[in-house]
Design a protein around this motif. Structure first.
Motif, short mmCIF file in Angstrom:
data_model
loop_
_atom_site.label_atom_id
_atom_site.label_comp_id
_atom_site.label_asym_id
_atom_site.label_seq_id
_atom_site.Cartn_x
_atom_site.Cartn_y
_atom_site.Cartn_z
N PHE A 89 39.34 52.87 37.74
CA PHE A 89 39.43 51.49 38.30
C PHE A 89 39.66 50.64 37.22
O PHE A 89 39.28 50.72 36.09
CB PHE A 89 38.00 50.94 38.86
N THR A 90 40.66 49.60 37.51
CA THR A 90 40.90 48.40 36.40
C THR A 90 39.99 47.35 36.69
O THR A 90 39.44 47.15 37.78
CB THR A 90 42.41 48.22 36.59
N ASN A 91 40.07 46.40 35.78
CA ASN A 91 39.34 45.13 35.99
C ASN A 91 39.61 44.38 37.08
O ASN A 91 39.07 43.74 38.01
CB ASN A 91 39.32 44.50 34.72
N PHE A 96 39.08 42.48 42.69
CA PHE A 96 39.63 42.15 43.97
C PHE A 96 38.45 42.78 45.04
O PHE A 96 38.18 42.24 46.16
CB PHE A 96 40.70 43.16 44.22
N LEU A 97 37.75 44.02 44.61
CA LEU A 97 36.89 44.64 45.64
C LEU A 97 35.51 43.55 45.53
O LEU A 97 35.06 43.53 46.72
CB LEU A 97 36.28 45.95 45.14
N ARG A 98 34.98 42.91 44.50
CA ARG A 98 34.08 42.06 44.56
C ARG A 98 34.46 41.00 45.48
O ARG A 98 33.64 40.26 46.35
CB ARG A 98 33.77 41.41 43.12
N VAL A 99 35.63 40.35 45.72
CA VAL A 99 36.03 39.40 46.29
C VAL A 99 35.95 39.55 47.95
O VAL A 99 35.62 39.09 48.82
CB VAL A 99 37.43 38.73 46.01
#
Length: 129
Positions: A89-91, A96-99
């Motif tokens: 996973f990149t930052n 994006f997943l958190r959003v």
């Protein structure tokens, strides 16, 4: 003779014996058969099928219940999971997943009041006056 051939031969012999027993009145009318045999023979294949299904289900259930009793098998099943490479996973993808997974903010009380007034107006109720 292989195991499958022996099983097929035994099944064929049992089927032939069952057919002869079912047709005993037509094939051997002079042989007296007890009443219990006439009552038991028609349901015997179904009874065997139900007994085999019950045995299979019970053996699967028992294997599931006692699965934790074998530490070697438990460890061998976990090895592919622990030696697997982690997903890179990149930052940016984590952000994006958190959003995506973040719940929407709750509406303000004024917005709820305005939504309720709009709903009443759509239903034909006069508001504010």
């Amino acid at each position: 003779m292989g195991r499958a051939v022996r099983a097929a031969a035994a099944a064929a012999a049992l089927l032939a014996a069952w057919i002869v027993a079912m047709l005993h009145a037509q094939l051997l009318p002079s042989v007296a058969v007890p009443l219990w045999a006439d009552l038991l023979l028609p349901v015997l294949p179904l009874w065997c099928l139900v007994a085999f299904g019950s045995y299979a289900l019970a053996s699967i259930g028992w294997a599931l219940l006692t699965f934790g009793d074998c530490p070697e098998a438990y460890i061998s099943l976990l090895k592919p999971l622990t030696h697997r490479n982690p997903i890179p996973f990149t930052n940016a993808s984590i952000a994006f997943l958190r959003v995506l997974l973040q719940p929407p903010p709750p509406p303000s009380p004024q917005q709820e009041i305005q939504d309720a007034k709009d709903d009443l107006r759509r239903r034909g109720v006069t508001v504010d006056g």
